[in-house]
Design an enzyme around this catalytic site. Structure first.
Site, PDB file in Angstrom:
ATOM      1  N   LYS A   1       0.789  -1.228   0.251  1.00 28.81           N
ATOM      2  CA  LYS A   1       0.020   0.096  -0.102  1.00 28.81           C
ATOM      3  C   LYS A   1       0.762   1.254   0.059  1.00 28.81           C
ATOM      4  O   LYS A   1       1.539   1.777   1.085  1.00 28.81           O
ATOM      5  CB  LYS A   1      -0.823   0.220   1.436  1.00 28.81           C
ATOM      6  CG  LYS A   1      -1.792   1.146   0.899  1.00 28.81           C
ATOM      7  CD  LYS A   1      -2.701   1.566   2.318  1.00 28.81           C
ATOM      8  CE  LYS A   1      -1.665   2.548   2.982  1.00 28.81           C
ATOM      9  NZ  LYS A   1      -1.552   3.951   2.319  1.00 28.81           N
TER      10      LYS A   1
ATOM     11  N   GLU B   1       9.255   0.592  11.340  1.00 33.68           N
ATOM     12  CA  GLU B   1      10.299   1.513  11.270  1.00 33.68           C
ATOM     13  C   GLU B   1      10.030   3.019  11.314  1.00 33.68           C
ATOM     14  O   GLU B   1       9.280   3.427  10.483  1.00 33.68           O
ATOM     15  CB  GLU B   1      11.388   1.319   9.794  1.00 33.68           C
ATOM     16  CG  GLU B   1      12.664   1.977   9.699  1.00 33.68           C
ATOM     17  CD  GLU B   1      12.668   3.398   9.080  1.00 33.68           C
ATOM     18  OE1 GLU B   1      12.804   4.444  10.128  1.00 33.68           O
ATOM     19  OE2 GLU B   1      12.459   3.496   8.153  1.00 33.68           O
TER      20      GLU B   1
ATOM     21  N   CYS C   1      14.080  10.043   7.873  1.00 35.21           N
ATOM     22  CA  CYS C   1      13.862   9.665   9.282  1.00 35.21           C
ATOM     23  C   CYS C   1      15.278   9.444  10.163  1.00 35.21           C
ATOM     24  O   CYS C   1      15.209   9.728  11.243  1.00 35.21           O
ATOM     25  CB  CYS C   1      12.964   8.280   9.369  1.00 35.21           C
ATOM     26  SG  CYS C   1      13.916   6.971   8.299  1.00 35.21           S
TER      27      CYS C   1
ATOM     28  N   GLU D   1      10.388  15.267  16.468  1.00 35.98           N
ATOM     29  CA  GLU D   1      10.899  14.942  14.978  1.00 35.98           C
ATOM     30  C   GLU D   1      10.204  16.026  14.203  1.00 35.98           C
ATOM     31  O   GLU D   1       8.979  16.088  14.023  1.00 35.98           O
ATOM     32  CB  GLU D   1      10.769  13.769  14.438  1.00 35.98           C
ATOM     33  CG  GLU D   1      10.923  13.511  13.144  1.00 35.98           C
ATOM     34  CD  GLU D   1      10.781  12.164  12.472  1.00 35.98           C
ATOM     35  OE1 GLU D   1      11.555  11.473  12.041  1.00 35.98           O
ATOM     36  OE2 GLU D   1       9.491  11.427  12.935  1.00 35.98           O
TER      37      GLU D   1
END
Length: 481
Positions: A179, A253, A289, A388
């Site tokens: 997806k 992750e 990331c 983040e």
């Protein structure tokens, strides 16, 4: 240029969607609609999972093929991806704003190399061994493919992160329902074309782009045996809760707020350290990331480090992702730009000092651009140092000595990446070993296919890449002979 697709790639065929709903990706450099693809709803996800299930359960099918035979298909798949490399790079950059020069480097050759790596690993891995038993007879221990894999990938590195899941799953004998994120979908149709041309058996790879509802339905689907997800930590927690309730294996992750430790002996000449620092702090406008978005600098050289980063960030060309000169493209969505601008405002309100950037670049009235921004005088406990941001924002935090630097690096909810910068690689490696993180580089950073990539703490569960990545798509079976 307009891209239009009207069917999904499911069960080795191009099938009609269950509804007329479509996804219309937008070019973040120009805000123009790029085209449309069908949007997968729950019924479409069901069709894809059913196709993957049938193929996996087929007697004599993909799951039972000899590893060498699977590897041959994977290598042909890699070749077909290479042949479509230019179109894939263009698709990615048009949709997510990645500079085309970066897209050609990371979104083309690297995914095919991961496929080839796992093809070789399939050939060299022993999927069965006989152990001398202690209870009266030998034991056969097998690595059995886990089954149907739900692979859910974000918009920042769609090809790389898809292949981190597809390649080991195929090598293990699993089937996959992929997806893609609704923001970046056209390139996945080129992947489907490559799979079809390579002769990937029907049902081994099924692709259904959709939103959060489709993703949630896929994660909880009774026909799925494992979930592999890359994305935000909040979304990862929700997926982990679902998989925990279902006792379903999952690889996550997630986010990061990695530290780049500049040691007191580092050569701060821009020609020596400049390109490396830019790569580990601002690649893809900071929408990566594992980036070292916290730079830790010794107090004795703090001003020098701040000045170096400021000059580097100020000199980066900002512009249309398709311009060969661009090094900083737009953020992928308008919502992401609003998020980043909110963090910049928060950093200012907390007392941090903007040394360059902090706003929108002049002359770019269309597109979701933010200037590369450097914050100095940052306290590691501040919001901009702990959360983040996922944008072109670098925080420079001072430290007293190496022990203090390690303490600050580890003072984070995350543990995904990191770097150490030094003139003494052995000293750098010794410092790196003290940082609680899944991956870390000395004077460079680039995930290598041969080594596990994954995080600790809020950065995720499990690992991708390396032999460890293959093992996560196998379950052990013991046969007492």
């Amino acid at each position: 240029m307009s891209y239009r697709y009207e069917h999904f790639y499911v069960g080795g065929e191009w099938v009609r969607p269950s509804s007329s709903r479509v996804i219309t990706p937008v070019n973040p450099s120009t805000e123009a609609v790029l085209g449309s693809v069908p949007e997968a709803l729950e019924a479409d996800v069901d069709t894809a999972v059913d196709a993957a299930r049938r193929t996996f359960d087929e007697v004599g099918g993909w799951a039972s093929w000899e590893p060498d035979r699977r590897a041959g298909v994977m290598e042909r798949f890699a070749t077909e991806l290479d042949q479509r490399g230019g179109r894939i790079a263009e698709c990615v950059s048009l949709q997510n704003g990645m500079p085309i020069s970066v897209s050609r480097q990371l979104e083309v050759g690297y995914p095919a190399e991961v496929l080839r790596y796992y093809a070789g690993l399939a050939r060299s891995t022993g999927f069965s061994e006989i152990r001398a038993g202690l209870m009266g007879g030998p034991v056969e221990v097998r690595g059995v493919p886990v089954g149907v894999v739900a692979a859910i990938v974000p918009w920042n590195y769609p090809q790389v992160l898809s292949m981190f899941k597809i390649a080991p799953a195929m090598a293990a004998g699993c089937t996959v329902v992929l997806k893609p994120s609704p923001e970046v979908v056209f390139d996945s149709f080129l992947v489907a074309e490559a799979a079809e041309a390579a002769g990937v058996p029907a049902g081994v790879l099924n692709i259904v782009p959709g939103g959060r509802e489709a993703g949630a339905h896929l994660v909880a689907h009774p026909g799925v045996d494992k979930v592999a997800f890359t994305g935000s930590t909040p979304a990862g927690r929700a997926i982990a809760e679902t998989c925990g309730r279902l006792l379903r294996p999952v690889t996550l992750e997630l986010g990061g707020k990695s530290a780049g430790i500049v040691l007191d002996d580092a050569d701060l000449d821009p020609g020596t350290i400049g390109e490396g620092l830019v790569r580990v702090t601002l690649t893809h406008s900071g929408q990566t990331c594992h980036l070292s978005s916290r730079i830790l600098a010794p107090r004795s050289r703090y001003t020098d480090v701040v000045d170096l980063l400021t000059d580097l960030a100020r000199g980066l060309p900002v512009g249309d992702a398709m311009d060969e000169r661009t090094l900083i493209g737009p953020l992928t969505t308008a919502q992401q730009r609003e998020r980043v601008e909110g963090y910049i405002a928060k950093g200012r309100s907390e007392g941090a000092r903007v040394t360059t950037g902090g706003g929108r670049p002049a002359g770019l009235d269309k597109g979701w651009f933010v200037q590369p921004t450097v914050f100095a005088d940052v306290d590691n406990g501040s919001v901009i140092a702990q959360e983040e941001i996922f944008g072109p924002v670098v925080c420079v935090v001072p430290y007293d000595d190496v022990d203090d630097a390690v303490r600050i690096a580890n003072d984070s909810d995350y543990g995904l990446g990191g770097t150490v910068w030094t003139a003494d690689p052995e000293r750098g490696a010794a410092v790196a070993r003290r940082v609680r993180t899944g991956t870390i580089g000395v004077n460079r950073y680039l995930p290598d296919p041969v080594a596990p990539f994954g995080g600790t703490k809020a950065s995720g569960l499990g690992s991708e890449l390396g032999p460890e990545g293959l093992r996560s798509y196998l379950r052990p079976q013991s046969i007492y002979l």
